[in-house]
Design a protein around this motif. Structure first.
Motif, mmCIF file in Angstrom:
data_model
loop_
_atom_site.group_PDB
_atom_site.id
_atom_site.type_symbol
_atom_site.label_atom_id
_atom_site.label_comp_id
_atom_site.label_asym_id
_atom_site.label_seq_id
_atom_site.Cartn_x
_atom_site.Cartn_y
_atom_site.Cartn_z
ATOM 1 N N ILE A 180 12.549 52.368 10.193
ATOM 2 C CA ILE A 180 13.912 51.672 9.840
ATOM 3 C C ILE A 180 14.043 51.141 8.453
ATOM 4 C CG2 ILE A 180 14.990 49.380 9.595
ATOM 5 C CD1 ILE A 180 12.964 49.033 12.719
ATOM 6 N N LYS A 181 14.922 51.803 7.629
ATOM 7 C CA LYS A 181 15.169 52.055 6.118
ATOM 8 C C LYS A 181 15.964 51.132 6.171
ATOM 9 C CE LYS A 181 15.027 54.392 1.957
ATOM 10 N NZ LYS A 181 14.115 53.915 1.258
ATOM 11 N N PHE A 182 16.015 49.571 5.855
ATOM 12 C CA PHE A 182 17.283 48.487 5.188
ATOM 13 C C PHE A 182 18.165 49.009 3.683
ATOM 14 C CE2 PHE A 182 14.534 46.093 8.771
ATOM 15 C CZ PHE A 182 14.994 45.550 9.197
ATOM 16 N N ALA A 183 18.552 48.282 4.179
ATOM 17 C CA ALA A 183 20.220 48.866 3.098
ATOM 18 C C ALA A 183 19.479 47.730 1.876
ATOM 19 C CB ALA A 183 21.360 48.075 3.810
ATOM 20 N N GLU A 184 19.924 47.946 0.987
ATOM 21 C CA GLU A 184 19.128 47.010 -0.215
ATOM 22 C C GLU A 184 20.148 45.574 -0.523
ATOM 23 O OE1 GLU A 184 17.409 46.129 -3.328
ATOM 24 O OE2 GLU A 184 17.339 48.121 -2.490
ATOM 25 N N GLU A 185 21.001 45.299 0.415
ATOM 26 C CA GLU A 185 22.131 44.343 0.744
ATOM 27 C C GLU A 185 21.273 43.125 1.066
ATOM 28 O OE1 GLU A 185 25.164 44.818 4.051
ATOM 29 O OE2 GLU A 185 25.227 45.931 2.605
ATOM 30 N N VAL A 186 20.424 43.941 2.344
ATOM 31 C CA VAL A 186 19.816 43.167 3.750
ATOM 32 C C VAL A 186 18.502 43.101 2.352
ATOM 33 C CG1 VAL A 186 18.983 43.566 5.892
ATOM 34 C CG2 VAL A 186 20.812 44.456 5.544
ATOM 35 N N LEU A 187 17.459 42.975 2.058
ATOM 36 C CA LEU A 187 16.875 42.816 0.698
ATOM 37 C C LEU A 187 17.026 41.823 0.067
ATOM 38 C CD1 LEU A 187 15.454 46.300 0.339
ATOM 39 C CD2 LEU A 187 14.382 44.589 1.958
ATOM 40 N N ARG A 188 18.137 41.887 -0.724
ATOM 41 C CA ARG A 188 18.745 40.551 -2.024
ATOM 42 C C ARG A 188 18.799 39.506 -0.767
ATOM 43 N NH1 ARG A 188 22.031 45.079 -4.034
ATOM 44 N NH2 ARG A 188 24.103 44.750 -2.915
ATOM 45 N N ARG A 189 19.777 39.751 0.561
ATOM 46 C CA ARG A 189 20.010 38.473 1.015
ATOM 47 C C ARG A 189 18.284 37.554 1.065
ATOM 48 N NH1 ARG A 189 23.046 40.591 5.830
ATOM 49 N NH2 ARG A 189 20.923 40.432 6.791
ATOM 50 N N GLU A 190 17.814 38.756 1.673
ATOM 51 C CA GLU A 190 15.956 38.275 2.682
ATOM 52 C C GLU A 190 15.675 37.522 1.202
ATOM 53 O OE1 GLU A 190 14.263 37.199 5.752
ATOM 54 O OE2 GLU A 190 15.699 38.062 5.484
ATOM 55 N N ALA A 191 15.461 38.313 -0.013
ATOM 56 C CA ALA A 191 15.419 37.443 -1.363
ATOM 57 C C ALA A 191 15.596 36.111 -1.377
ATOM 58 C CB ALA A 191 15.281 38.317 -2.669
#
Length: 194
Positions: free
Chosen positions: A180-191
């Motif tokens: 599973i390779k998440f989109a960049e937007e998911v990582l930004r939201r998580e941060a």
């Protein structure tokens, strides 16, 4: 009033509540239907990549519906809003409902921050499939990858999800890993959520 020992009769199947009962499908019936799905799609494509893509698309539709059903049944219409929560939900609840057991492992990738892996020693959709030599590395796990992608996309966690065989020393059959390779937007939201 319903008397003791009497069941309420429903005039229509649509009147039955979703939250009641957990129906199981026999393993042989599931294996037969999945085999037919693979064979049908095999006649519609020219190469293995297209076949895996069609299986993934079929799995995506299943994943979207499973998310809706399980959010209603298990979570009172609430969805996970955090990355690890949704991964844990897939690894445990979704996997158990679909495959009869929790997935063997859920791991974070060591090389990339946005990668996670769900590994299964003997994925149910690969158990009864024998791949001819001319089909090379065909992996029916693409169907399970599609299910995972369907759950993630519909929960608001867009990702690229692929299935891979990983050889295991001392075993004849390789294990299946869902990457599973998440989109960049998911990582930004998580941060942002911290």
């Amino acid at each position: 009033m319903i008397g003791a020992g009497k069941m309420k009769q429903y005039a229509n199947v649509l009147d039955k509540p979703l939250s009641k009962g957990r129906q199981e499908v026999s393993l042989s019936a599931m294996a037969y239907l999945f085999s037919e799905l693979v064979q049908y799609n095999q006649t519609q494509v020219d190469n293995i990549g297209d076949l895996e893509r069609r299986l993934e698309d079929a799995g995506y539709a299943v994943g979207a519906r499973v998310l809706e059903l399980l959010c209603h049944r298990e979570k009172g219409n609430r969805r996970e809003t955090r990355l690890l929560g949704v991964l844990s939900f897939i690894h445990s609840t979704v996997w158990k409902v679909l495959f009869g057991k929790v997935a063997d492992s859920l791991e974070k990738g060591t090389e990339h921050e946005d990668e996670y892996m769900i590994s299964e020693k003997e994925l149910l959709v690969n158990r009864f499939i024998s791949v001819p030599k001319d089909m090379g590395t065909f992996n029916c796990g693409a169907f399970a990858a599609g299910i995972v992608r369907g759950v993630l996309d519909n929960a608001g966690f867009p990702a690229v999800v692929t299935a891979h065989f990983v050889p295991v020393e001392g075993q004849q059959r390789p294990r299946t890993t869902i990457l599973i390779k998440f989109a960049e937007e998911v990582l930004r939201r998580e941060a942002r959520l911290g």
